[in-house]
Design an enzyme around this catalytic site. Structure first.
Site, PDB file in Angstrom:
ATOM      1  N   VAL A 242       9.478  39.703   2.374  1.00  0.00           N
ATOM      2  CA  VAL A 242       8.230  39.187   1.820  1.00  0.00           C
ATOM      3  C   VAL A 242       7.315  40.327   1.389  1.00  0.00           C
ATOM      4  CG1 VAL A 242       8.262  37.034   3.122  1.00  0.00           C
ATOM      5  CG2 VAL A 242       7.129  39.034   4.119  1.00  0.00           C
ATOM      6  N   ASP A 243       7.535  41.509   1.934  1.00  0.00           N
ATOM      7  CA  ASP A 243       6.643  42.638   1.645  1.00  0.00           C
ATOM      8  C   ASP A 243       6.857  43.237   0.260  1.00  0.00           C
ATOM      9  OD1 ASP A 243       5.325  42.519   4.081  1.00  0.00           O
ATOM     10  OD2 ASP A 243       6.915  43.629   5.080  1.00  0.00           O
TER      11      ASP A 243
ATOM     12  N   MET B 289      -0.349  38.813   5.192  1.00  0.00           N
ATOM     13  CA  MET B 289       0.568  39.826   5.700  1.00  0.00           C
ATOM     14  C   MET B 289       0.601  41.062   4.793  1.00  0.00           C
ATOM     15  SD  MET B 289       3.721  37.580   7.177  1.00  0.00           S
ATOM     16  CE  MET B 289       3.719  37.067   8.905  1.00  0.00           C
ATOM     17  N   GLY B 290       1.271  42.087   5.265  1.00  0.00           N
ATOM     18  CA  GLY B 290       1.401  43.329   4.496  1.00  0.00           C
ATOM     19  C   GLY B 290       0.842  44.492   5.297  1.00  0.00           C
ATOM     20  N   ARG B 291       1.675  45.039   6.150  1.00  0.00           N
ATOM     21  CA  ARG B 291       1.183  46.073   7.045  1.00  0.00           C
ATOM     22  C   ARG B 291       1.042  47.415   6.319  1.00  0.00           C
ATOM     23  NH1 ARG B 291       2.425  45.814  13.260  1.00  0.00           N
ATOM     24  NH2 ARG B 291       1.548  47.782  13.944  1.00  0.00           N
TER      25      ARG B 291
ATOM     26  N   GLU C 235      -3.445  42.487   6.341  1.00  0.00           N
ATOM     27  CA  GLU C 235      -3.538  42.859   7.763  1.00  0.00           C
ATOM     28  C   GLU C 235      -3.487  44.373   7.951  1.00  0.00           C
ATOM     29  OE1 GLU C 235      -0.073  41.551  10.006  1.00  0.00           O
ATOM     30  OE2 GLU C 235       1.258  42.061   8.353  1.00  0.00           O
TER      31      GLU C 235
ATOM     32  N   LEU D  37       2.726  30.877   8.405  1.00  0.00           N
ATOM     33  CA  LEU D  37       2.680  29.790   7.431  1.00  0.00           C
ATOM     34  C   LEU D  37       3.045  30.305   6.035  1.00  0.00           C
ATOM     35  CD1 LEU D  37       1.492  28.239   9.746  1.00  0.00           C
ATOM     36  CD2 LEU D  37      -0.447  27.593   8.336  1.00  0.00           C
ATOM     37  N   GLN D  38       2.600  31.523   5.709  1.00  0.00           N
ATOM     38  CA  GLN D  38       2.818  32.044   4.357  1.00  0.00           C
ATOM     39  C   GLN D  38       4.285  32.357   4.073  1.00  0.00           C
ATOM     40  OE1 GLN D  38       0.833  36.200   4.015  1.00  0.00           O
ATOM     41  NE2 GLN D  38       0.549  35.598   6.137  1.00  0.00           N
ATOM     42  N   ARG D  39       5.016  32.785   5.073  1.00  0.00           N
ATOM     43  CA  ARG D  39       6.385  33.202   4.775  1.00  0.00           C
ATOM     44  C   ARG D  39       7.404  32.094   5.048  1.00  0.00           C
ATOM     45  NH1 ARG D  39       7.862  37.524   9.677  1.00  0.00           N
ATOM     46  NH2 ARG D  39       8.765  35.933  11.019  1.00  0.00           N
TER      47      ARG D  39
END
Lengths: 419, 419
Positions: free
Chosen positions: B142-143, B189-191, B245, B296-298
């Protein structure tokens, strides 16, 4: 004989409140002999009090039709509760002054319990003041807490969103539990009533997720909760929890209360998921994740329930039809005739009977242990999430439309200050 | 000549990783002359190491087809990174031992950068040990941070979910701002990389929401942030913020870091939205709300991108086709030929070129002020969210299927302990 109508949205908006607006406006346009123009309050009742109204007759047929699939409040809504007639007579009189100035004979107020109370009082006072207004309430609330009506437009779509989100997140957690997150918490709306949290019980996937639902109606018991989480992780390797923002300790204090105070020092809810996560961390040491759905749940028109959009439209349509038939001070209701197959029709109830009464989740809808919903609850909820009513898309994104929202020319030249 | 295949899912799952599994299994079933059975690792590589495998030949055609629309990881995934060959030779040798015992000649590893590295090492070592395995990596994250490939399966659906959720929540906030919430924050998300946050920029509704996007690539500047929030509220009466995030201070410290430590004292991200909300409250006093999309997003297969599900299937299919043609130690890539109309095809890249390299959001995709995406970024992102690929429904809920996941009989009788 022919008078204009005023439509206003009140309180938190929903994915389908504009479908009710669509029902009102399209139906009013079919009764040109009795109803002139439909005005809308800009930002709800605030726009009426300050004579900031929108002329919906300036919108095309196509744009009005697009309301059926556009979330949010197309004309703006407001959190503004009119107090009792004695405390706040000036506001009621101002409303009637604006109605008079614009020849408004019909008032359609689309909201929850407070709004039904306001509509009722406007009706009473307008008769007393010799400028009778036909006042019809139109039910709207994601909380599903209005009495008499079997359910409330707006709720079915939130219920569908929560059930699906829970189902999908549970599949995600299940696949990762062996080496990663074991406890997943989804925080949902519902400050007083647990209807939204209950709807997660429709997810019904493998391993029977969600494993724990926490309702505002059931006092939180930390020991029972942690022991249930542990048992669940031992059995399935993971645990999915859905928690209502309104969950309280036996003392009545909100679980989330300590965490979030707003700028004015008022408790602002919305932090119950991290509070629970912290209990899990301290008590059991499991790796956790949490999601807070917040406004996403009530604006998710992309996954609205077809039953919900149909009913939202139907109560708007019925409101106008009741009005032109001479009904007054009533609210259209949804009457359930059978569960399987699901059959419903539109009924009506006096506004005085719905004002300021909340319908909680009945105890028989919650399992004895307080952590799940019963078969009776599923039977009630299931029809409300049926059917998909997808909006049109352009380039992968819903093609929601924005109205022109042309202002109605002001006729009163004094500025009204809202109390 | 004919050998079995092993398919394993790795790392965080996505809404479409099973579509890749579907592509692998359906395509392998068409090459019965070269590929025997397709086994799957139960919980990914963990299941291979412990000889807990699933026999996908026991699943019906219909159930395998259902993988295309079922989110999560159908066979379980794992967060388990194999270290270097020297540090962790035992695990690599064990893998090859299991492959030998089950006559596995093809290894399809579906994951991110770490997994491509593992697949590459297995290929190298298997040749050295005289039991050569054809190793093909299948991209998933997803990233969207894998190099060489134009984009990664899994990302398009998250991007679509975030763009739509932002669009819908913005409509909600816009309608209430006059009397209620003025600042809405969505945490995504997205560290390390800001691809997911950037996708919110596709929402493109009225008032140009989201007004502020915070990327991990841009150091957080509190003063500039608050001043932008204030300007936005003054102009539109509200402000919609999407925050990754992984946003950090100039010092490199995560904004969310202080808030959440896990049971073992490790920083667990996921609390940047409340941190920002607190800054807004203290600095500006606006009423705020925040949502945390988290899993929920992924997992949101209900609103997956059609382009994404097609590409996820295509890389799975291509992996098998490359393998039977004798390719080895490669990963299928997605090659973009044009933006408008969007044209793509499948390419390939050596695993050694993708292992352990992250693709960040390029600076030219972020506006000069650091708060928005550029036209170039929109041009890149837009095709990836195109098309809806709705799952089938039953009673208002997606009819996701669970496989039987029948175990492959064990042949090695020693217990392997994972390091």
């Amino acid at each position: 004989m022919k008078q204009n109508a005023l439509y206003a949205q009140s309180g938190g908006v929903t994915a389908v409140i504009n479908a009710s607006a669509c029902g009102v406006i399209e139906t009013a346009r079919k009764h040109k002999n009795k109803i002139g123009k439909v005005f809308a309050g800009r930002n709800g009742i605030i726009g009426v009090l300050t004579e900031n109204m929108i002329d919906t007759s300036r919108e095309s047929i196509r744009d009005i039709a697009s309301l059926r699939y556009t979330p949010g409040g197309a004309f703006g809504s407001a959190r503004h509760k009119l107090k009792g007639l004695d405390e706040n007579r000036a506001e009621y009189e101002r409303l009637i002054e604006v109605f008079k100035a614009h020849n408004i004979g019909y008032f359609f107020y689309n909201g929850g319990g407070d709004s039904m109370d306001t509509a009722n009082k406007v009706s009473l006072l307008s008769h007393r003041l010799g400028f009778p207004i036909t006042c019809i309430g139109i039910p709207k609330t994601v909380d599903n807490d209005l009495p008499v009506t079997d359910n409330c437009p707006g709720f079915g779509s939130v219920a569908k969103y929560i059930a699906i989100s829970t189902q999908e997140a549970a599949l995600d957690v299940a696949s990762m539990a062996k080496t990663s997150t074991k406890v997943f918490i989804l925080e949902v709306m519902g400050r007083h009533a647990g209807w939204i949290a209950a709807s997660a019980g429709l997810a019904g996937g493998k391993h029977d997720a969600p494993h724990i639902i926490l309702f505002p109606e059931i006092a939180f018991n930390e020991r029972a909760f942690l022991s249930r989480v542990q048992a669940c992780v031992k059995r399935y390797e993971y645990c999915v929890i859905v928690v209502s923002e309104g969950v309280r300790h036996a003392s009545g204090r909100f679980l989330a209360e300590a965490n979030t105070l707003d700028a004015f020092g008022h408790a602002q809810l919305g932090g119950v998921a991290p509070t629970l996560a912290d209990l899990v961390r301290k008590g059991l040491g499991y790796k956790y994740h949490y999601a807070i759905a917040d406004y996403l749940q009530r604006s998710a028109r992309h996954i609205a329930s077809k039953v919900d959009t149909n009913q939202a439209y139907a109560v708007g349509k019925a409101a106008v039809e009741f009005a032109v038939k001479g009904e007054n001070a009533i609210m259209p209701t949804i009457v359930r005739h059978s569960d399987k197959p699901y059959r419903w029709s539109i009924g009506k109830v006096a506004l005085s009977r719905v004002a300021n009464r909340e319908k909680m989740l009945p105890r028989r809808f919650i399992s004895r242990d307080g952590f799940r919903i019963t078969t009776a609850c599923k039977r009630y909820l299931s029809p409300l999430v049926r059917g998909e009513d997808y909006p049109p898309y352009a380039n992968g994104i819903p093609a929601y439309r924005t109205l022109k929202n042309v202002a109605v020319e002001q006729r009163l030249h004094d500025e009204f200050v809202i109390g």
